[in-house]
Design an enzyme around this catalytic site. Structure first.
Site, PDB file in Angstrom:
ATOM      1  N   SER A  23      69.240  51.265  30.675  1.00 35.00           N
ATOM      2  CA  SER A  23      68.759  52.193  31.693  1.00 35.00           C
ATOM      3  C   SER A  23      67.250  52.407  31.551  1.00 35.00           C
ATOM      4  O   SER A  23      66.489  51.438  31.630  1.00 35.00           O
ATOM      5  CB  SER A  23      69.545  53.504  31.607  1.00 35.00           C
ATOM      6  OG  SER A  23      69.300  54.322  32.722  1.00 35.00           O
ATOM      7  N   ASP A  41      76.527  50.916  40.488  1.00 29.98           N
ATOM      8  CA  ASP A  41      75.346  51.505  39.856  1.00 29.98           C
ATOM      9  C   ASP A  41      74.213  51.485  40.867  1.00 29.98           C
ATOM     10  O   ASP A  41      73.898  50.421  41.418  1.00 29.98           O
ATOM     11  CB  ASP A  41      74.965  50.691  38.612  1.00 29.98           C
ATOM     12  CG  ASP A  41      73.759  51.242  37.870  1.00 29.98           C
ATOM     13  OD1 ASP A  41      73.189  52.264  38.298  1.00 29.98           O
ATOM     14  OD2 ASP A  41      73.392  50.646  36.841  1.00 29.98           O
ATOM     15  N   HIS A  50      77.142  52.782  35.967  1.00 26.07           N
ATOM     16  CA  HIS A  50      75.991  52.993  35.097  1.00 26.07           C
ATOM     17  C   HIS A  50      76.439  53.747  33.847  1.00 26.07           C
ATOM     18  O   HIS A  50      77.197  54.707  33.922  1.00 26.07           O
ATOM     19  CB  HIS A  50      74.936  53.811  35.842  1.00 26.07           C
ATOM     20  CG  HIS A  50      73.628  53.896  35.132  1.00 26.07           C
ATOM     21  ND1 HIS A  50      72.657  52.934  35.267  1.00 26.07           N
ATOM     22  CD2 HIS A  50      73.128  54.821  34.273  1.00 26.07           C
ATOM     23  CE1 HIS A  50      71.619  53.265  34.533  1.00 26.07           C
ATOM     24  NE2 HIS A  50      71.880  54.401  33.909  1.00 26.07           N
TER      25      HIS A  50
END
Length: 325
Positions: free
Chosen positions: A157, A251, A281
């Site tokens: 991320s 995501d 995610h």
């Protein structure tokens, strides 16, 4: 495909518990909830041969790092790992489980970097910390039981964003990296692509989550066009190290991560891109709850072994009492 059954069950539990989204909480509450969720969805922390907390010197500050060594080997290739959390949440504890697993599976040293968080320290503070950590370890390899030519960067991320950016800066510094592990990275702060528009589920990481993190991270919206915040906007990606890019079907960051992989490939960089269908995610760290997470971590470890030309993994010494310095 629909949500993976394990992800669907997780979502159902959140609905039943009326679990609040992190962006509805205070910063302190969000940080605590993020750590609790990651620890709950990971497997029990794996023992590794040695874990050491250290502080790297930098201009006017120290950068905390945690060093994981899976064996007694005197010299090990090294992955610098940057945790996720939207540059706002996270810390050395949130990535502890994944760093232990990668160290054991790949047979490499993992150094997690405790970069400064927003909004207390906005862009480019985190970038500076990651760059300076890489510079210090590359310049003092013997102090870390590694070699300057056997370094890679990685993260999930926001950590994937910082890994991509650190690779760009390493190229600028003419420092060679073996690879970059980019797990659902944020690569474009201004993205309004299909996955950003599609992923609006209020019980999952969604477009509002992305905006909340960006507003904490960037002091000036003009920073969104800076390639050190949005590496997809870098004018040239040639000469970067090989990459493994992992994305998740459900995501909002999916399309920008895959766009970055395509641009790397177009620039002549070796790229392996895998989209995990039915995933959301954050799944990469859910190794205790989601089968696909362990598959993704296995894939990451295999990529590391390939970049470092490790045919075999040194025999782990995790059965011994863990040494913590």
């Amino acid at each position: 495909m629909p949500l993976d059954p394990q992800i669907q069950a997780m979502r159902d539990r959140r609905v039943e518990a009326a679990a609040p989204q992190l962006y509805t909480l205070s910063l302190a509450e969000a940080r605590a909830a993020d750590l609790a969720a990651i620890q709950a969805e990971a497997h029990d922390p794996e023992p590794v041969h040695e874990v050491a907390d250290r502080v790297l010197p930098a201009a006017g500050r120290g950068i905390p790092v945690r060093v994981y060594r899976p064996s007694e080997a005197r010299v090990l290739p090294t992955l610098l790992y940057f945790y996720g959390g939207g540059w706002t949440l996270g810390g050395l504890d949130t990535c502890d489980g994944i760093c232990r697993t990668l160290a054991n599976l790949a047979g490499v040293q993992v150094v997690s970097v405790g970069y400064r968080l927003a909004p207390e320290h906005r862009f480019p503070a985190a970038v500076e910390d990651c760059r300076d950590a890489l510079r210090h370890i590359a310049d003092h390899p013997a102090d870390f039981g590694t070699e300057s030519g056997t370094l890679a960067v990685g993260g999930d991320s926001a950590g994937g964003n910082l890994a991509a950016v650190t690779a760009l800066l390493a190229r600028e510094d003419r420092r060679s990296l073996a690879g970059q592990l980019l797990v659902y990275p944020n690569t474009d702060q201004m993205a309004v692509d299909g996955s950003m528009r599609e992923n609006v589920d209020p019980w999952l990481f969604n477009h509002r989550s992305v905006s909340w993190y960006r507003e904490h991270y960037l002091a000036d919206q003009a920073d969104a066009t800076n390639p050190l915040a949005s590496p997809l906007l870098a004018p040239d990606l040639a000469g970067l190290p090989p990459a493994l890019v992992i994305t998740a079907e459900y995501d909002p960051l999916r399309d920008q991560g895959e766009a970055y992989a395509r641009r790397l490939a177009a620039a002549g960089v070796g790229v392996e891109l895998t989209r995990y269908e039915g995933m959301v995610h954050g799944f990469f760290t859910m190794t205790g709850a989601v089968d696909a997470a362990r598959h993704a971590v296995d894939q990451a470890a295999a990529a590391l072994r390939g970049w470092f030309a490790l045919e075999t993994v040194p025999a782990p010494t995790a059965h011994q009492p863990e040494s913590v310095a």
